[in-house]
Scaffold this motif. Sequence first.
Motif, PDB file in Angstrom:
ATOM      1  N   UNK A  49       0.885  -1.173   0.000  1.00  0.00           N
ATOM      2  CA  UNK A  49       0.000   0.000   0.000  1.00  0.00           C
ATOM      3  C   UNK A  49       0.917   1.216   0.000  1.00  0.00           C
ATOM      4  N   UNK A  50       1.165   1.739  -1.174  1.00  0.00           N
ATOM      5  CA  UNK A  50       2.210   2.751  -1.330  1.00  0.00           C
ATOM      6  C   UNK A  50       1.966   3.985  -0.465  1.00  0.00           C
ATOM      7  N   UNK A  51       3.037   4.501   0.097  1.00  0.00           N
ATOM      8  CA  UNK A  51       2.988   5.736   0.881  1.00  0.00           C
ATOM      9  C   UNK A  51       3.989   6.731   0.285  1.00  0.00           C
ATOM     10  N   UNK A  52       3.813   7.998   0.629  1.00  0.00           N
ATOM     11  CA  UNK A  52       4.696   9.032   0.073  1.00  0.00           C
ATOM     12  C   UNK A  52       6.146   8.803   0.486  1.00  0.00           C
ATOM     13  N   UNK A  53       6.360   8.172   1.639  1.00  0.00           N
ATOM     14  CA  UNK A  53       7.717   7.909   2.110  1.00  0.00           C
ATOM     15  C   UNK A  53       8.422   6.846   1.260  1.00  0.00           C
ATOM     16  N   UNK A  54       7.674   6.177   0.409  1.00  0.00           N
ATOM     17  CA  UNK A  54       8.255   5.184  -0.481  1.00  0.00           C
ATOM     18  C   UNK A  54       8.607   5.764  -1.846  1.00  0.00           C
ATOM     19  N   UNK A  55       8.407   7.060  -2.010  1.00  0.00           N
ATOM     20  CA  UNK A  55       8.933   7.753  -3.192  1.00  0.00           C
ATOM     21  C   UNK A  55      10.448   7.639  -3.159  1.00  0.00           C
ATOM     22  N   UNK A  56      11.022   7.063  -4.196  1.00  0.00           N
ATOM     23  CA  UNK A  56      12.448   6.772  -4.173  1.00  0.00           C
ATOM     24  C   UNK A  56      12.870   6.252  -5.542  1.00  0.00           C
ATOM     25  N   UNK A  57      14.159   5.996  -5.655  1.00  0.00           N
ATOM     26  CA  UNK A  57      14.670   5.270  -6.806  1.00  0.00           C
ATOM     27  C   UNK A  57      15.030   3.872  -6.327  1.00  0.00           C
ATOM     28  N   UNK A  58      14.515   2.873  -7.020  1.00  0.00           N
ATOM     29  CA  UNK A  58      14.708   1.485  -6.614  1.00  0.00           C
ATOM     30  C   UNK A  58      15.664   0.787  -7.572  1.00  0.00           C
ATOM     31  N   UNK A  59      16.662   0.134  -6.985  1.00  0.00           N
ATOM     32  CA  UNK A  59      17.636  -0.591  -7.783  1.00  0.00           C
ATOM     33  C   UNK A  59      17.617  -2.073  -7.443  1.00  0.00           C
ATOM     34  N   UNK A  60      17.690  -2.856  -8.481  1.00  0.00           N
ATOM     35  CA  UNK A  60      17.884  -4.292  -8.343  1.00  0.00           C
ATOM     36  C   UNK A  60      19.365  -4.585  -8.570  1.00  0.00           C
ATOM     37  N   UNK A  61      19.877  -5.594  -7.912  1.00  0.00           N
ATOM     38  CA  UNK A  61      21.267  -5.994  -8.109  1.00  0.00           C
ATOM     39  C   UNK A  61      21.378  -7.506  -8.108  1.00  0.00           C
ATOM     40  N   UNK A  62      22.423  -8.007  -8.756  1.00  0.00           N
ATOM     41  CA  UNK A  62      22.754  -9.425  -8.692  1.00  0.00           C
ATOM     42  C   UNK A  62      24.166  -9.554  -8.152  1.00  0.00           C
ATOM     43  N   UNK A  63      24.509 -10.730  -7.678  1.00  0.00           N
ATOM     44  CA  UNK A  63      25.843 -10.993  -7.187  1.00  0.00           C
ATOM     45  C   UNK A  63      26.547 -11.912  -8.177  1.00  0.00           C
ATOM     46  N   UNK A  64      27.722 -11.489  -8.601  1.00  0.00           N
ATOM     47  CA  UNK A  64      28.463 -12.213  -9.632  1.00  0.00           C
ATOM     48  C   UNK A  64      29.940 -12.186  -9.301  1.00  0.00           C
ATOM     49  N   UNK A  65      30.651 -13.251  -9.653  1.00  0.00           N
ATOM     50  CA  UNK A  65      32.079 -13.307  -9.386  1.00  0.00           C
ATOM     51  C   UNK A  65      32.849 -12.503 -10.421  1.00  0.00           C
ATOM     52  N   UNK A  66      33.740 -11.629  -9.897  1.00  0.00           N
ATOM     53  CA  UNK A  66      34.597 -10.838 -10.773  1.00  0.00           C
ATOM     54  C   UNK A  66      35.949 -10.678 -10.101  1.00  0.00           C
ATOM     55  N   UNK A  67      37.015 -11.056 -10.785  1.00  0.00           N
ATOM     56  CA  UNK A  67      38.338 -10.952 -10.190  1.00  0.00           C
ATOM     57  C   UNK A  67      38.478 -11.796  -8.933  1.00  0.00           C
ATOM     58  N   UNK A  68      37.782 -12.898  -8.897  1.00  0.00           N
ATOM     59  CA  UNK A  68      37.869 -13.795  -7.750  1.00  0.00           C
ATOM     60  C   UNK A  68      36.988 -13.393  -6.584  1.00  0.00           C
ATOM     61  N   UNK A  69      36.231 -12.324  -6.731  1.00  0.00           N
ATOM     62  CA  UNK A  69      35.371 -11.850  -5.657  1.00  0.00           C
ATOM     63  C   UNK A  69      33.925 -11.829  -6.109  1.00  0.00           C
ATOM     64  N   UNK A  70      33.035 -12.196  -5.192  1.00  0.00           N
ATOM     65  CA  UNK A  70      31.610 -12.004  -5.437  1.00  0.00           C
ATOM     66  C   UNK A  70      31.316 -10.521  -5.252  1.00  0.00           C
ATOM     67  N   UNK A  71      30.744  -9.916  -6.273  1.00  0.00           N
ATOM     68  CA  UNK A  71      30.484  -8.474  -6.255  1.00  0.00           C
ATOM     69  C   UNK A  71      29.101  -8.216  -6.799  1.00  0.00           C
ATOM     70  N   UNK A  72      28.485  -7.174  -6.292  1.00  0.00           N
ATOM     71  CA  UNK A  72      27.139  -6.852  -6.746  1.00  0.00           C
ATOM     72  C   UNK A  72      27.169  -5.901  -7.940  1.00  0.00           C
ATOM     73  N   UNK A  73      26.284  -6.201  -8.895  1.00  0.00           N
ATOM     74  CA  UNK A  73      26.099  -5.385 -10.090  1.00  0.00           C
ATOM     75  C   UNK A  73      24.649  -4.940 -10.146  1.00  0.00           C
TER      76      UNK A  73
END
Lengths: 114, 113
Positions: A80-104
């Motif tokens: 039930x959306x509220x004005x406080x939920x006005x924002x920019x929403x980002x999705x990310x995945x975790x992937x191995x890069x350079x031997x490290x799990x990193x979020x993209x």
Amino acid sequence: DAGITQSPRHKVTETGTPVTLRCHQTENHRYMYWYRQDPGHGLRLIHYSYGVKDTDKGEVSDGYSVSRSKTEDFLLTLESATSSQTSVYFCAISRTSGGQETQYFGPGTRLLVL
Amino acid sequence: QQQVKQSPQSLIVQKGGISIINCAYENTAFDYFPWYQQFPGKGPALLIAIRPDVSEKKEGRFTISFNKSAKQFSLHIMDSQPGDSATYFCAARGAFGNEKLTFGTGTRLTIIP
């Protein structure tokens, strides 16, 4: 861009309505995340998923729910959306890069709740 | 509770100068420290990252300096260019690869001619 798409990219809605944001990935990653970005707060984790039907709460989960019925899709619902939920929403995945799990990150969804 | 403190909030540097952004953390279990760069209207993109077993990592004009005893790390951008104008976020994570990232609040960097 790690093969991440988000939809919609922009949305305007009214207080009290439910809203669902979609994150889609094409690389079969196990871990997926939803963040919100607000000035002065950086990126804050809402929910994350570590597999199909496996999800857990982040630091700002109140008012949000998630679902993951397929590896490639992670849905974020504002019950039930509220004005406080006005924002920019980002999705990310975790992937191995350079031997490290990193979020993209995906390109983001800009949500305005009136 | 903010576990990663980032400063300054905004920074203006002349073209060709050195941009320095600082972060401090509290949790000694943090074991991986990435920096992200974000342009307006885009998602954050991984810029450079460091583990605490080294004190410095350099990639092109970007360098991370790490001080484990002080629990501080910083991003240095040498020969700053207008194209470096963006928001920069530091972050920290525990030892296990899929642990959650904790982000700083961001620094808006502007490079002026």
